[in-house]
Design a protein around this motif. Structure first.
Motif, PDB file in Angstrom:
ATOM      1  N   GLU A  89       0.933  -1.014   0.133  1.00 41.36           N
ATOM      2  CA  GLU A  89       0.051  -0.061   0.037  1.00 41.36           C
ATOM      3  C   GLU A  89       0.843   1.403   0.029  1.00 41.36           C
ATOM      4  O   GLU A  89       0.687   2.084   0.788  1.00 41.36           O
ATOM      5  CB  GLU A  89      -0.973  -0.044   1.178  1.00 41.36           C
ATOM      6  CG  GLU A  89      -1.924  -1.272   1.201  1.00 41.36           C
ATOM      7  CD  GLU A  89      -3.066  -1.150   2.258  1.00 41.36           C
ATOM      8  OE1 GLU A  89      -2.689  -0.484   3.318  1.00 41.36           O
ATOM      9  OE2 GLU A  89      -3.867  -1.790   2.134  1.00 41.36           O
ATOM     10  N   VAL A  90       1.983   1.102  -0.928  1.00 42.05           N
ATOM     11  CA  VAL A  90       2.686   2.505  -1.196  1.00 42.05           C
ATOM     12  C   VAL A  90       2.958   2.873  -2.600  1.00 42.05           C
ATOM     13  O   VAL A  90       3.591   3.915  -2.518  1.00 42.05           O
ATOM     14  CB  VAL A  90       4.205   2.128  -0.377  1.00 42.05           C
ATOM     15  CG1 VAL A  90       4.122   2.237   1.054  1.00 42.05           C
ATOM     16  CG2 VAL A  90       4.889   0.732  -1.128  1.00 42.05           C
ATOM     17  N   SER A  91       1.929   2.388  -3.460  1.00 43.88           N
ATOM     18  CA  SER A  91       1.839   2.662  -4.765  1.00 43.88           C
ATOM     19  C   SER A  91       2.022   4.070  -4.923  1.00 43.88           C
ATOM     20  O   SER A  91       2.544   4.829  -5.836  1.00 43.88           O
ATOM     21  CB  SER A  91       0.733   2.159  -5.384  1.00 43.88           C
ATOM     22  OG  SER A  91       0.902   0.749  -5.439  1.00 43.88           O
ATOM     23  N   HIS A  92       1.379   4.989  -4.068  1.00 46.54           N
ATOM     24  CA  HIS A  92       1.124   6.376  -4.055  1.00 46.54           C
ATOM     25  C   HIS A  92       2.515   7.009  -4.148  1.00 46.54           C
ATOM     26  O   HIS A  92       2.541   8.407  -4.392  1.00 46.54           O
ATOM     27  CB  HIS A  92       0.235   6.950  -3.127  1.00 46.54           C
ATOM     28  CG  HIS A  92       0.492   6.669  -1.755  1.00 46.54           C
ATOM     29  ND1 HIS A  92       0.545   5.536  -1.269  1.00 46.54           N
ATOM     30  CD2 HIS A  92       0.751   7.663  -0.867  1.00 46.54           C
ATOM     31  CE1 HIS A  92       0.725   5.633   0.132  1.00 46.54           C
ATOM     32  NE2 HIS A  92       1.286   6.905   0.046  1.00 46.54           N
ATOM     33  N   LEU A  93       3.513   6.341  -3.392  1.00 46.24           N
ATOM     34  CA  LEU A  93       4.733   7.093  -3.266  1.00 46.24           C
ATOM     35  C   LEU A  93       5.995   6.570  -4.389  1.00 46.24           C
ATOM     36  O   LEU A  93       6.954   7.004  -4.165  1.00 46.24           O
ATOM     37  CB  LEU A  93       5.247   6.651  -1.689  1.00 46.24           C
ATOM     38  CG  LEU A  93       4.405   7.314  -0.739  1.00 46.24           C
ATOM     39  CD1 LEU A  93       4.928   6.829   0.576  1.00 46.24           C
ATOM     40  CD2 LEU A  93       4.723   8.956  -0.863  1.00 46.24           C
ATOM     41  N   VAL A  94       5.689   5.577  -5.037  1.00 42.62           N
ATOM     42  CA  VAL A  94       6.452   4.821  -5.863  1.00 42.62           C
ATOM     43  C   VAL A  94       6.103   5.414  -7.443  1.00 42.62           C
ATOM     44  O   VAL A  94       5.004   4.970  -7.784  1.00 42.62           O
ATOM     45  CB  VAL A  94       6.468   3.452  -5.589  1.00 42.62           C
ATOM     46  CG1 VAL A  94       7.430   2.736  -6.825  1.00 42.62           C
ATOM     47  CG2 VAL A  94       6.846   2.988  -4.343  1.00 42.62           C
ATOM     48  N   THR A  95       7.077   5.675  -8.384  1.00 41.70           N
ATOM     49  CA  THR A  95       6.934   5.895  -9.797  1.00 41.70           C
ATOM     50  C   THR A  95       8.129   5.017 -10.497  1.00 41.70           C
ATOM     51  O   THR A  95       9.277   5.210  -9.836  1.00 41.70           O
ATOM     52  CB  THR A  95       7.305   7.330 -10.065  1.00 41.70           C
ATOM     53  OG1 THR A  95       6.117   8.146  -9.323  1.00 41.70           O
ATOM     54  CG2 THR A  95       7.023   7.419 -11.476  1.00 41.70           C
ATOM     55  N   THR A  96       7.668   4.168 -11.128  1.00 41.15           N
ATOM     56  CA  THR A  96       8.385   3.417 -11.964  1.00 41.15           C
ATOM     57  C   THR A  96       8.883   3.721 -13.281  1.00 41.15           C
ATOM     58  O   THR A  96       7.840   4.319 -13.849  1.00 41.15           O
ATOM     59  CB  THR A  96       7.964   1.831 -11.891  1.00 41.15           C
ATOM     60  OG1 THR A  96       6.843   1.683 -12.611  1.00 41.15           O
ATOM     61  CG2 THR A  96       8.053   1.265 -10.414  1.00 41.15           C
ATOM     62  N   VAL A  97       9.994   3.789 -13.589  1.00 40.40           N
ATOM     63  CA  VAL A  97      10.605   4.010 -14.970  1.00 40.40           C
ATOM     64  C   VAL A  97      11.180   2.870 -15.824  1.00 40.40           C
ATOM     65  O   VAL A  97      12.550   2.874 -15.095  1.00 40.40           O
ATOM     66  CB  VAL A  97      11.131   5.307 -15.111  1.00 40.40           C
ATOM     67  CG1 VAL A  97      11.542   5.810 -16.735  1.00 40.40           C
ATOM     68  CG2 VAL A  97      10.211   6.632 -14.454  1.00 40.40           C
ATOM     69  N   GLN A  98      10.999   2.275 -16.665  1.00 34.86           N
ATOM     70  CA  GLN A  98      11.931   1.470 -17.372  1.00 34.86           C
ATOM     71  C   GLN A  98      12.618   2.136 -18.434  1.00 34.86           C
ATOM     72  O   GLN A  98      12.213   2.800 -19.355  1.00 34.86           O
ATOM     73  CB  GLN A  98      10.957   0.347 -18.224  1.00 34.86           C
ATOM     74  CG  GLN A  98      12.067  -0.723 -18.787  1.00 34.86           C
ATOM     75  CD  GLN A  98      11.072  -1.752 -19.462  1.00 34.86           C
ATOM     76  OE1 GLN A  98       9.856  -1.931 -19.342  1.00 34.86           O
ATOM     77  NE2 GLN A  98      11.834  -2.910 -19.836  1.00 34.86           N
TER      78      GLN A  98
END
Length: 229
Positions: A89-98
């Protein structure tokens, strides 16, 4: 340098992450735990992580309340991070970039308070490529921003073994590793003040690494002598 050999490391890491979903476990690295204290002492909020792997450090930073953007070049790594972020439940704090860090970072200048990288610098990267990555890191950091990275050093037991690929780069068990001297750290510090270069160990070998802490210089300033963090 045999560029095609270096480029195949992407496929090797992709296959490794697929076959070993928790290759490095879920606990944060020693480096990430140390970094959190430094980030808090320096008022850091937004972190860029280079080479997040399967996300053990990415997710730890998010759990500590930081906004974390992670660059990872394997699709399996990105998937693992996103799935685990939802579970925690921390998706709002995580941004992923390939993204391949050998290419310009897809961020505007001065966007992040800090940058963190655990062992990406000692992957299949030439000094020229590392110089580019260090420059891009400097560009996307705010003035006074903190840059922390780790790299296996030339005291490591694997240094000098396996297939030599030029510089201090050796292929050990299908993994290509760039081993760092202190002179290498200093070479890559253009635009930064080196705060500390500490030694630490990790893993069963154990791997011997540098823990490097730097601060982005203000525009127009030259590299300063080391100080304590």
């Amino acid at each position: 340098m045999k560029k095609e050999i270096f480029n195949k490391q992407n496929r090797h890491w992709e296959d490794t992450f697929v076959s070993k979903p928790q290759m490095f476990g879920t606990a944060p690295s020693i480096a990430a735990i140390k970094a959190v204290e430094i980030f808090r002492n320096n008022g850091v909020r937004k972190i860029l992580e280079l080479g997040g792997g399967q996300g053990r450090d990415t997710l730890y930073f998010a759990q500590q309340g930081f906004e974390i953007t992670v660059i990872e070049y394997t699709a399996s790594g990105i998937k693992a991070i996103e799935e685990r972020a939802k579970e925690l439940e921390v998706s709002h704090l995580v941004t992923t970039v390939q993204h391949d860090v050998r290419q310009a970072f897809p961020f505007e200048a001065g966007h992040f308070d800090a940058c963190f990288s655990h062992m990406l610098y000692c992957m299949a990267l030439t000094t020229l490529e590392l110089t580019f990555i260090a420059g891009e890191t400097n560009r996307v950091l705010k003035s006074g921003g903190i840059a922390i990275y780790t790299a296996r050093n030339t005291d490591d037991a694997d240094c000098g073994t396996g297939t030599h690929h030029g510089e201090d780069i050796y292929e050990c068990g299908k993994f290509i590793i760039h081993f760092f001297s202190k002179e290498k750290v200093e070479t890559l510090a253009d635009g930064f003040e080196i705060i500390t270069i500490d030694n630490f160990e990790e893993g069963a070998l154990p791997r011997k690494l540098f823990f490097v802490v730097q601060k982005k210089l203000e525009d127009g300033k030259v590299n300063a002598a080391k100080s304590s963090c």
